[in-house]
Design an enzyme around this catalytic site. Structure first.
Site, mmCIF file in Angstrom:
data_model
loop_
_atom_site.group_PDB
_atom_site.id
_atom_site.type_symbol
_atom_site.label_atom_id
_atom_site.label_comp_id
_atom_site.label_asym_id
_atom_site.label_seq_id
_atom_site.Cartn_x
_atom_site.Cartn_y
_atom_site.Cartn_z
ATOM 1 N N THR B 1 11.084 -5.921 8.966
ATOM 2 C CA THR B 1 12.404 -5.678 9.603
ATOM 3 C C THR B 1 11.956 -4.602 10.896
ATOM 4 O OG1 THR B 1 13.418 -5.978 7.535
ATOM 5 C CG2 THR B 1 14.551 -4.667 9.289
ATOM 6 N N THR B 51 15.820 -0.021 6.884
ATOM 7 C CA THR B 51 14.737 -1.240 6.272
ATOM 8 C C THR B 51 14.379 -0.755 4.885
ATOM 9 O OG1 THR B 51 12.675 -1.862 6.789
ATOM 10 C CG2 THR B 51 12.918 0.554 7.438
#
Lengths: 178, 133
Positions: B1, B51
């Site tokens: 991410t 994330t």
């Protein structure tokens, strides 16, 4: 009050401190490159939206990070990408999930935010929406990297070695994210 | 991410996040990234990108909770992010980056590391991977 500010991330999780120096250097360089992109936008009076989109585009294009090129593999051996963007000054937002051919998903999310009446498109519908825009398209293989492929193969082998059926909770618990 | 948050010279905040998801994901699983308020959020108070373990981030509506904690308790970005990282989430769950309307930046995680970097107009610059660096 700062005139402008920017922060970025490239994922979190279990990151071994034993990474070879050459690999560490590549990660630091990737972060520096993305930071520079954001700096140039904001220093010249650009918008926060342009800054975050351009920074994320840079990270999506860097195969080191799990987004865009370099994305992980699904169980089916392909790539499915998600992205979102939000403008704090208007609360406008755009999001997409399950993309397979959009090179830079966050740019499609921004188009959803700015040009559609909606916020969130998924899968086939999101791809159809992308067809109506000028976002760059690629074959799904574009997202392939050898490192992620080997990671996926190890994950497949581990899963097939499990004798008991995998529950959703167990599957998530033992997987990594970020 | 990957993600980014920014404050521009007109005082506008924005957040963006993009991901390939979880290795070997099945069933059309979707994590926190495209869920507005969970993995990505921005308002007049703060911009946040997350994330980590998407399910945990979603359960705690994490990015929005950080902004709401600031707005409703008067806490700083650093305090609000610390609240979510230490009191709402479990060790190993997630990391966040955020910027507030004054240009204060916070980057916190309860994982071993998070690839992260920041810069402001005053020249304060950070590029880090692990907790203690």
């Amino acid at each position: 009050q700062k005139e402008w500010a920017i922060a970025l991330h490239g994922g979190a999780g279990t990151i071994s401190q034993d990474l070879p120096d050459s690999v560490k250097a590549r990660y630091y360089a990737g972060l520096e490159e993305a930071l520079r992109v954001g700096e140039l936008v904001l220093r010249d009076g650009g918008t926060a939206l342009d800054a975050v989109e351009n920074v994320v585009n840079t990270l999506e294009d860097n195969p080191l990070f799990n987004a865009g090129r370099g994305a992980v593999f699904t169980a089916e051996g392909r790539h499915e990408l998600d992205a979102a963007i939000m403008d704090g000054s208007t609360l406008a937002a755009g999001a997409v999930t399950g993309l397979t051919t959009v090179k830079n998903p966050v740019s499609l999310a921004r188009i959803v935010m700015q040009e559609s009446r909606h916020i969130f498109f998924s899968g086939v519908g999101a791809e159809e929406y992308a067809d109506q825009t000028s976002v760059e398209r690629v074959d799904n293989d574009y997202f392939h990297t050898q490192n992620r492929y080997e990671q996926w193969q190890r994950s497949q082998e581990q899963a097939s070695a499990e004798s008991t059926p995998m529950t959703m909770e167990k599957w998530i618990e033992d997987s990594k994210f970020g | 991410t990957v993600g980014a948050v920014a404050l521009d010279s007109e005082g506008r905040l924005a957040a963006a996040t993009s991901t390939g998801g979880m290795t070997n994901k099945q069933f059309g699983r979707v994590g926190d990234v495209p869920i507005i308020g969970s993995g990505t959020f921005a308002n007049h108070v703060a911009a946040v990108s997350a994330t980590g373990w998407g399910e945990q981030i979603m359960r705690n509506v994490s990015a929005n909770t950080i902004a709401n904690h600031m707005e409703f308790t008067g806490s700083s970005l650093e305090e609000a992010m610390n609240f979510v990282v230490t009191e709402r989430l479990n060790p190993g769950d997630a990391g966040f980056i955020g910027v507030d309307s004054l240009g204060n930046i916070s980057m916190q995680m309860n994982t071993a590391g998070m690839f992260r970097a920041s810069l402001d107009a005053d020249g304060n610059r950070t590029v880090m991977i692990w907790q203690d660096e």
